[in-house]
Design a protein around this motif. Structure first.
Motif, PDB file in Angstrom:
ATOM      1  N   GLY A  91       0.838  -1.299   0.187  1.00 38.78           N
ATOM      2  CA  GLY A  91      -0.029   0.068   0.062  1.00 38.78           C
ATOM      3  C   GLY A  91       0.716   1.334   0.074  1.00 38.78           C
ATOM      4  N   ASP A 160      -5.972  -1.781  -1.893  1.00 40.99           N
ATOM      5  CA  ASP A 160      -6.044  -3.275  -1.677  1.00 40.99           C
ATOM      6  C   ASP A 160      -5.782  -3.872  -3.076  1.00 40.99           C
ATOM      7  OD1 ASP A 160      -6.238  -2.642   0.988  1.00 40.99           O
ATOM      8  OD2 ASP A 160      -8.304  -2.827   0.993  1.00 40.99           O
ATOM      9  N   SER A 161      -4.824  -3.719  -3.787  1.00 43.39           N
ATOM     10  CA  SER A 161      -4.797  -4.368  -5.259  1.00 43.39           C
ATOM     11  C   SER A 161      -3.196  -4.750  -5.486  1.00 43.39           C
ATOM     12  CB  SER A 161      -5.736  -3.613  -6.259  1.00 43.39           C
ATOM     13  OG  SER A 161      -4.743  -2.237  -6.483  1.00 43.39           O
ATOM     14  N   LYS A 181      -5.618  -8.162  -2.093  1.00 41.25           N
ATOM     15  CA  LYS A 181      -4.623  -7.785  -1.214  1.00 41.25           C
ATOM     16  C   LYS A 181      -3.506  -8.541  -1.193  1.00 41.25           C
ATOM     17  CE  LYS A 181      -8.316  -6.046   2.000  1.00 41.25           C
ATOM     18  NZ  LYS A 181      -8.750  -6.100   3.433  1.00 41.25           N
TER      19      LYS A 181
END
Length: 209
Positions: A91, A160-161, A181
């Motif tokens: 992140g 969250d990718s 995630k």
């Protein structure tokens, strides 16, 4: 230019008997610099060896029970394994932070290796590639197989990718991407089931929640 001084000798011959670990370590590191300026080998320098013994004494005073210290170290190690840096870094951008970048992609490679093992893949069936890019780029790590590709990045375009996977046909991407995630990689068995479903599906899986 090499030149010697009295710094490390004075430090070694008049050590502080109550020095903390931090103070003793600082004195040793400064003495090592002093020794290098003198062009002498630190492994044989008497002052350096004395200061190492002083540092060991500080450590012994701080933690005299070696068994308890080993137990604490083992507990700290277990905590790191349970909560790897991969999750803490995910992140965030890592371009410009070489330590975070190296750590993230090393742990991503390890996680993808466990996924491949959960799938029962032979070494010749897949390839894991780390593409670091330039110093100010985040880079990516990929697991490549004839039927799917898994891509891991420190920070995705969407929240969250960090993990993206695609269905492939003989190594060529043919399906729409699925995203999830970084935490997905910590359960290699469950993630392997996602890839197996994708591998045999006629249509791509929906985007992961």
């Amino acid at each position: 230019m090499f030149y010697d001084t009295l710094y490390r000798h004075n430090q070694a011959l008049t050590p502080d008997p109550d020095a903390t670990i931090g103070a003793a370590l600082h004195g040793l590191l400064s003495a090592i610099d002093d020794c290098r300026r003198a062009g002498k080998a630190i492994e044989r320098d008497a002052a350096i060896l004395l200061l190492i013994r002083a540092l060991a004494g500080s450590a012994a005073r701080a933690a005299p029970d070696v068994a308890a210290l080993a137990a604490r170290c083992a507990a700290d190690r277990a905590a790191i394994l349970a909560h790897p840096a991969l999750l803490a870094i995910a992140g965030h951008r890592v371009g410009g932070d070489p330590i975070a970048k190296r750590t993230f992609h090393a742990q991503a490679r390890q996680a993808l290796t466990r996924v491949a093992a959960a799938l029962g893949l032979a070494a010749a069936e897949f390839k894991i590639v780390v593409m670091g890019g330039g110093d100010h780029e985040d880079g990516m790590t990929e697991l490549r197989h004839a039927d799917f590709t898994v891509r891991v990045v420190p920070r995705g375009f969407l929240p969250d990718s960090e993990v993206t996977w695609f269905r492939c046909a003989r190594g060529v991407i043919v399906g729409h991407p699925c995203h999830g995630k970084a935490a997905l990689l910590l359960d290699p068995g469950a993630f392997a089931h996602r890839l197996l479903a994708l591998r045999h599906a006629r249509a791509p899986l929906p985007v992961a929640a």
